[in-house]
Design an enzyme around this catalytic site. Structure first.
Site, mmCIF file in Angstrom:
data_model
loop_
_atom_site.group_PDB
_atom_site.id
_atom_site.type_symbol
_atom_site.label_atom_id
_atom_site.label_comp_id
_atom_site.label_asym_id
_atom_site.label_seq_id
_atom_site.Cartn_x
_atom_site.Cartn_y
_atom_site.Cartn_z
ATOM 1 N N LYS A 205 0.819 -1.277 -0.001
ATOM 2 C CA LYS A 205 0.214 0.302 0.157
ATOM 3 C C LYS A 205 0.826 1.307 -0.092
ATOM 4 C CE LYS A 205 -1.808 3.122 3.063
ATOM 5 N NZ LYS A 205 -1.208 3.795 1.460
ATOM 6 N N GLU A 286 9.179 1.316 11.692
ATOM 7 C CA GLU A 286 10.517 3.032 11.628
ATOM 8 C C GLU A 286 9.554 3.958 11.371
ATOM 9 O OE1 GLU A 286 13.940 2.071 12.331
ATOM 10 O OE2 GLU A 286 13.115 -0.004 12.370
ATOM 11 N N CYS A 320 13.746 11.150 8.411
ATOM 12 C CA CYS A 320 13.437 11.402 9.535
ATOM 13 C C CYS A 320 14.544 11.496 10.525
ATOM 14 C CB CYS A 320 13.335 9.551 9.614
ATOM 15 S SG CYS A 320 14.065 8.577 8.321
ATOM 16 N N GLU A 416 8.376 15.844 16.532
ATOM 17 C CA GLU A 416 8.822 15.904 15.181
ATOM 18 C C GLU A 416 8.096 16.979 14.265
ATOM 19 O OE1 GLU A 416 8.069 12.716 12.918
ATOM 20 O OE2 GLU A 416 10.780 12.248 11.982
HETATM 21 P P1 NAP Z 1 2.647 8.046 8.278
HETATM 22 O O1 NAP Z 1 1.041 9.317 7.659
HETATM 23 O O2 NAP Z 1 2.718 7.475 9.045
HETATM 24 O O3 NAP Z 1 2.050 7.227 6.855
HETATM 25 C C1 NAP Z 1 2.815 6.925 6.245
HETATM 26 C C2 NAP Z 1 2.220 4.911 5.540
HETATM 27 O O4 NAP Z 1 1.056 4.927 6.801
HETATM 28 C C3 NAP Z 1 1.650 5.530 5.109
HETATM 29 O O5 NAP Z 1 1.690 5.047 3.687
HETATM 30 C C4 NAP Z 1 -0.347 5.943 5.084
HETATM 31 O O6 NAP Z 1 -1.214 5.828 4.633
HETATM 32 C C5 NAP Z 1 0.335 4.269 5.784
HETATM 33 N N1 NAP Z 1 -0.850 4.557 6.589
HETATM 34 C C6 NAP Z 1 -1.729 5.498 7.165
HETATM 35 N N2 NAP Z 1 -2.650 5.135 8.494
HETATM 36 C C7 NAP Z 1 -2.183 4.650 8.300
HETATM 37 C C8 NAP Z 1 -2.907 2.807 9.302
HETATM 38 N N3 NAP Z 1 -3.949 3.564 9.898
HETATM 39 N N4 NAP Z 1 -2.604 2.136 9.323
HETATM 40 C C9 NAP Z 1 -1.731 1.255 8.074
HETATM 41 N N5 NAP Z 1 -1.326 1.885 7.314
HETATM 42 C C10 NAP Z 1 -1.585 3.754 7.179
HETATM 43 O O7 NAP Z 1 3.839 8.783 7.700
HETATM 44 P P2 NAP Z 1 4.356 9.524 6.266
HETATM 45 O O8 NAP Z 1 3.475 11.452 6.254
HETATM 46 O O9 NAP Z 1 3.970 9.094 4.922
HETATM 47 O O10 NAP Z 1 5.758 9.833 6.841
HETATM 48 C C11 NAP Z 1 6.625 11.414 7.366
HETATM 49 C C12 NAP Z 1 7.070 9.761 8.792
HETATM 50 O O11 NAP Z 1 7.999 8.589 8.590
HETATM 51 C C13 NAP Z 1 7.981 10.851 9.570
HETATM 52 O O12 NAP Z 1 7.441 10.225 10.827
HETATM 53 C C14 NAP Z 1 9.071 9.830 9.365
HETATM 54 O O13 NAP Z 1 10.178 10.415 10.424
HETATM 55 C C15 NAP Z 1 8.923 8.875 9.339
HETATM 56 N N6 NAP Z 1 9.609 8.373 8.359
HETATM 57 C C16 NAP Z 1 10.831 7.476 9.584
HETATM 58 C C17 NAP Z 1 11.801 7.149 8.613
HETATM 59 C C18 NAP Z 1 12.728 5.244 9.262
HETATM 60 O O14 NAP Z 1 13.532 4.806 8.413
HETATM 61 N N7 NAP Z 1 12.878 5.653 11.029
HETATM 62 C C19 NAP Z 1 12.040 7.018 7.576
HETATM 63 C C20 NAP Z 1 11.302 7.734 6.274
HETATM 64 C C21 NAP Z 1 9.834 8.461 6.805
HETATM 65 P P3 NAP Z 1 -2.500 7.354 3.571
HETATM 66 O O15 NAP Z 1 -0.191 8.337 2.903
HETATM 67 O O16 NAP Z 1 -2.562 6.849 2.964
HETATM 68 O O17 NAP Z 1 -2.194 7.829 4.825
#
Ligand code: NAP
Length: 517
Positions: A205, A286, A320, A416
């Protein structure tokens, strides 16, 4: 015989031919913006009739692709297709599986400028950042292919008289792969390819802000000869189908990268068995970061300045690993800040279609509103010294922003923000610097700029982050070189791009046969 793994080098855009190639790719990709994309389930294109549009954040109204949106019914179909495919894929020789990844890497190399172009448009990466993302995706494919060969070799076990013991690694089953939009090619490719090469099948997804980049991996794996049903592609809202996918009793594992909030929710939902579920789901999570750079008075301040600018504002601070806290010793505080502000104010901002713009837009309206909200909070928590407002243009442009004299515990210093906002703190001693650096709930990356051996040694021991860098920026982990993953609320420390990573997608089977010798 495979060559040992080596990281891809980056495209040099100072070379005219490369600039022209990127330009051409941008034009070609632009001509495809009116495409409508199906779901991809069990090797078939499926249409839902319900649509999700993806936009260019540099040019808010510009659609870059229209996607059939998956419903729960499609989740059921995709899991059934992945389960069926698992019954064959799990038995395929790991070498064959590795070859599919190597073929995919070659296709990605061939399509490199095009994939860069999709990222430039769909998520607002500048040319260099987009190319680094594509290079990392190629690295993941090349690295995990070799890793699978290593895991499929005979594993060491202790000999015992009268028995012939073996240990083999076998796949888990059907996994949900849920990536973020901020490394739309690299992270999506890394998690998906690790799951596939280990013999699992996947329901992918993509993030709703980057389905067009994600679709490119589907095309690439199709061309690479991946059997039908091994990879199923389901764009759709995480809020609408995410819980259903994670809780599904036939999902064996979830590989997620994203925010702390969603990661913790997945952790909780996956822990509770659904009716009919016969395993404990494995989660690879992650999550976010609040990453710190410490600069002490012995440091090469020119190098530190460049490192801070790149780490804090590269890709608009939407990594991140981005530096969002800068800890400066009081002896260099004023001088360093003055230089930092001057350098920040020279940053070029605007649509990243134009390579002259280094800082592009933030990803979407909600993100822009969130960042501006934190800037408003910051005005009461520190002294705004540059930025602090939107930049002109028809995209989600926010000026790189610095707050000085931020006190430990302030919200902008703890939470964050995921945008181009940097908090600067002042310290007197190295002990204080380490204490403040460690005083968040996260623990992803960090850097120390210093020439003081005692400080460097102390940091190596006590700076509590999954990825620590000395005299180098805190972003830009390389596959194989800097296995990546964080401590505490930053995640399960999965160390993507490291030798332990594939183990997370495998289970070990110990077999021992009694023998007469
Ligand atoms: P996000 O809002 O948590 O979304 C990540 C993924 O999860 C998207 O595909 C999102 O889909 C999906 N999602 C949302 N709600 C969900 C649910 N209830 N169940 C299952 N999946 C769900 O994060 P983001 O805005 O895409 O990315 C930014 C975040 O990622 C930041 O916090 C960043 O620090 C973190 N990050 C961490 C790393 C690492 O390696 N630690 C690397 C990169 C990014 P939708 O888009 O459809 O909402």
């Amino acid at each position: 015989m495979l060559e040992p793994f080596r990281n891809q080098s980056y495209i040099d855009f100072s070379i005219e031919a490369n600039r022209q190639a990127q330009d051409r790719a941008l034009e070609e990709v632009r001509r495809q913006f009116d495409r409508v994309y199906p779901l991809w389930i069990g090797g078939k294109e499926v249409e839902s009739g319900d649509f999700l549009k993806s936009y260019d954040p540099s040019d808010k109204q510009q659609v870059v692709g229209t996607f059939h949106r998956a419903s729960r019914q499609h989740v059921d179909q995709a899991i059934a297709a992945a389960e069926k495919a698992f019954e064959e894929w799990r038995w395929v020789d790991p070498k064959e599986r590795a070859i599919v990844l190597l073929r995919a890497a070659e296709i990605l190399k061939r399509r490199r400028f095009e994939i860069n172009a999709w990222m430039i448009y769909e998520v607002g990466k500048n040319w260099l950042e987009a190319d680094a993302d594509t290079a990392e995706a190629i690295d993941f494919l090349e690295f995990y292919a070799r890793e699978m060969l290593r895991y499929s070799e005979r594993q060491p076990v202790t000999p015992v008289k009268g028995e012939c013991p073996e240990l083999v690694y076998i796949p888990l089953g059907v996994g949900a792969v849920i990536p973020p939009w901020n490394f739309p090619m690299a992270i999506l490719t890394g998690m998906t390819s690790a799951a596939i090469v280990t013999g699992n099948t996947v329901v992918l997804k993509p993030a709703s802000d980057s389905p067009a980049v994600g679709y490119r991996l589907v095309e690439i794996f199709r061309e690479a000869g991946l059997p039908d049903g091994v990879l199923n592609y389901l764009p759709g809202s995480g809020g609408e189908i995410g819980d259903y996918l994670v809780q599904h009793p036939r999902i064996r594992f979830v590989a997620f990268t994203g925010s702390k909030e969603v990661g913790l929710r997945i952790n909780e939902l996956a822990a509770k068995p659904s009716p009919g579920q016969i395993w404990i789901k494995r989660t690879i999570l992650e999550m976010g970061g609040k990453d710190t750079i410490i600069v002490d008075p012995s440091a090469d301040l020119d190098a530190a300045l460049q490192g801070v600018i790149n780490s804090a504002f590269g890709f608009q601070g939407q990594k991140c690993s981005a530096c969002s806290r800068l800890i400066l010793f009081e002896d260099i505080y004023e001088e360093f800040l003055e230089r930092l502000i001057a350098a920040t104010e020279k940053i070029t901002i605007g649509p990243v279609r134009d390579p002259k713009n280094w800082l592009g837009p933030v990803i979407n309206q909600a993100s822009e509103a969130k960042i501006l909200h934190y800037i408003a909070i910051g005005k009461n928590e520190g002294k705004l010294v540059t930025g602090g407002e939107k930049a002109p243009g028809n995209g989600y442009f926010i000026k790189p922003t610095i707050f000085r004299d931020v006190q430990p515990g302030a919200r902008i210093e703890q939470e964050e923000i995921f945008g181009p906002v940097l908090s600067v703190l002042k310290v007197r001693t190295f002990e204080e610097a380490i204490r403040l650096a460690n005083a968040t709930e996260y623990g992803l990356t960090g850097s120390l700029y210093s020439r003081d051996r005692r400080h460097i040694q102390e940091a190596k021991l006590k700076f509590h982050v999954g990825n620590l860098y000395i005299n180098r920026k805190c972003t830009g982990a390389l596959v194989g070189v800097h296995p990546f993953g964080g401590f505490n609320m930053s995640g399960t420390d999965s160390k993507a791009g490291g030798r332990d990573y594939l183990l997370l997608f495998l289970q070990a089977k110990s077999v021992s046969e009694k023998v007469d010798y």
